[in-house]
Design an enzyme around this catalytic site. Sequence first.
Site, PDB file in Angstrom:
ATOM      1  N   CYS B  83       0.872  -1.105   0.104  1.00  0.00           N
ATOM      2  CA  CYS B  83       0.005   0.096   0.055  1.00  0.00           C
ATOM      3  C   CYS B  83       0.705   1.239  -0.023  1.00  0.00           C
ATOM      4  O   CYS B  83       0.561   2.465  -0.280  1.00  0.00           O
ATOM      5  CB  CYS B  83      -0.987  -0.076   1.134  1.00  0.00           C
ATOM      6  SG  CYS B  83      -1.968  -1.341   1.194  1.00  0.00           S
ATOM      7  N   SER B 208     -11.011   0.458   5.335  1.00  0.00           N
ATOM      8  CA  SER B 208     -10.845   1.270   3.942  1.00  0.00           C
ATOM      9  C   SER B 208     -11.631   0.430   3.067  1.00  0.00           C
ATOM     10  O   SER B 208     -11.301  -0.858   2.915  1.00  0.00           O
ATOM     11  CB  SER B 208      -9.574   1.461   3.651  1.00  0.00           C
ATOM     12  OG  SER B 208      -8.468   0.367   3.637  1.00  0.00           O
ATOM     13  N   HIS B 326      -9.426   3.743  -1.423  1.00  0.00           N
ATOM     14  CA  HIS B 326      -8.004   3.110  -0.945  1.00  0.00           C
ATOM     15  C   HIS B 326      -7.777   2.373  -2.334  1.00  0.00           C
ATOM     16  O   HIS B 326      -7.458   1.164  -2.281  1.00  0.00           O
ATOM     17  CB  HIS B 326      -7.949   2.606   0.178  1.00  0.00           C
ATOM     18  CG  HIS B 326      -6.664   2.125   0.604  1.00  0.00           C
ATOM     19  ND1 HIS B 326      -5.279   2.463   0.063  1.00  0.00           N
ATOM     20  CD2 HIS B 326      -6.057   0.865   1.329  1.00  0.00           C
ATOM     21  CE1 HIS B 326      -4.273   1.794   0.384  1.00  0.00           C
ATOM     22  NE2 HIS B 326      -4.755   0.666   1.089  1.00  0.00           N
TER      23      HIS B 326
END
Lengths: 378, 378
Positions: B83, B208, B326
Amino acid sequence: MNHVTVIGTGITKFGTMADKSLKQLLLEASFEALKEAGFPTVDAVFIGNFMSGPLANQEILGSLIAHDLGLGPIPTAKMEGACASGGIAFRHACEMIEAGVYNTVLVAGGEKMKQADTNVVTSAINAAMDTDSNEKMAGLSFPGFFGLVANRYFYETEASKKHLAMVALKNREYAVQNSIAQYRDPVALEEILAARMITEPLGLFDCSPITDGAAAVILSRGQSGIRVIASSQASGPTQAQEVEDLLTIGAIKKSAELAYEQAGLGPDDIDVIELHDCFSMTEILAYEALGLAARSEGWKLLENGDTKHGGKIPVNTSGGLLSRGHPIGATGIAQIYQVVQQLRGTACNQVDGARIGLAQNLGGTGSYSTVHIFSNGR
Amino acid sequence: MNHVTVIGTGITKFGTMADKSLKQLLLEASFEALKEAGFPTVDAVFIGNFMSGPLANQEILGSLIAHDLGLGPIPTAKMEGACASGGIAFRHACEMIEAGVYNTVLVAGGEKMKQADTNVVTSAINAAMDTDSNEKMAGLSFPGFFGLVANRYFYETEASKKHLAMVALKNREYAVQNSIAQYRDPVALEEILAARMITEPLGLFDCSPITDGAAAVILSRGQSGIRVIASSQASGPTQAQEVEDLLTIGAIKKSAELAYEQAGLGPDDIDVIELHDCFSMTEILAYEALGLAARSEGWKLLENGDTKHGGKIPVNTSGGLLSRGHPIGATGIAQIYQVVQQLRGTACNQVDGARIGLAQNLGGTGSYSTVHIFSNGR
């Protein structure tokens, strides 16, 4: 490029490594490289890898390797540029060290491809084509693309399947002497020519295999070792239909020009080369793009034996992608491994007195190319 | 870091973008950024992306974007750090520009996750854990890890689910005002607390979402723009069982310390922050790791309203990962997009007079963190 040296190298056996995960392969090569370098403090880790996500559900290779080797909370990343992922990771390390951002960087490349079904691997390889393009959707594959190019090459020149076979034969003869190579059984030219067809005119021996393996190097700023005297990268069209001249891989040509300029050298100054022979045809095109021969004349080097021992510049003395094997993310680093051994005088198929070596790594059908030139300072 | 400025920004709508491929999303954001920067000559392209291989059979994003935008045969690469892929790509561009390797770099991050079944996406996300580890094989997932951490947090402190909900509420209130955010419907604290459970104690609004989207920035050497005054990266353990203190994300803490030192600033000097709220719990831990609160006291900032308008440092004024969305590879760049708008005075949820902004991007359960600090020079 004045400050970057290779101070450690490591490589695993290439082939089918059923009992080792990709992480284990990368750790094995990295540990060997660290040991050779005397276990220096490492400032960053860059990993070259292409398909560990789809094949092994494994990303975060950078932090996995840094953490498992106990290197501390240092910056890490995986770099992807298809089959040039290794060369790209190496180049980033060179640039960061040259710029003074880091002193010592571990660069490792690896791929584990043999655990998956061949169709799954072939599909994953096609991620190196443009998914939005009609040619990928129409079924063009990598053997298809380079087969198409070979047909065009035969149309424009007097080259034939025999010249492709001569590439495959030369590289196999080198692999016989390389203890880590995937294919070490001697073959005859007739056997290569008679092998089953993959994509006309490319037979089995004209195509690089599916391989597990990893390689690693430690790069340092200012320490004694094999010097990196040029590091370049270029890109090119991502689709066959956009290539201006099918017989010229623009990214290789551009990256070679940049590297020669940086090193202040030309092709005649190079003593030994590892180049990206993903197909036998690609080796001939790389001769031309690297300036060893003019456009459409690379095949003549094979007739003269120019690219093997006794000739002008021995090429792919490791056995190349065709016979040493092609674990995609490892390839760029494995090429550099071999060039470094040549310049140290410790290579399989050693070229006597080699002083300057070049490694060229291709990604996609011509999307990426890196060129690195090395010197042992003699 | 003295020479790097952001001279262009672009972002797509975040959410479900069924009619656009990942390449199209990246092109859209990149084109907007190039246009804003006045279409400069670009020297390199870096892409942040995590899962386009398994989800879309698409790699080589670097050369795809460079080629389709007509930027020439320039160097490109995809960077992966789970991420934190976007933050890592941005940091490499900063370092290369600061070092003088490049003058102008396009950095784009993107992910397209909504086209696949949720189970497929969840599995692909788990590539950010160690496949060789027993905890991944035993079924630990990202919500599982951060749920476990939240339970420990509740055990050691007086914090409760209400504080997690206050994070989710704050970020949703900000997202309501952000035209590109994925979730813009107002919600009430009670609704958040009553939402279905994902992993005890994390409910739906604490996690998220799965998102499509892309963001891009143009970085330049020496031109006027929002200055990058610090760029840092750190790594940490890749397994929960190896984390020394479950309430401290070491990689965030280390990267923050490095960035503050580089900028010659401390947390009190920052006017606005975008941080990695992949879960509501993570936002609270990031408060602590970034030095806004002591260990185990981050939840108190929420009771005081310290991290919203009117408080000390508004955090995640974009809506954060929780409500803006996200799209993994885009996230690090989208955070920077928002900080840059804040420092230009053109942001949604503008913080009056914001001069210094910080963006923090996390990868894995703590495998990677990048911190960037920006100044508008006022």
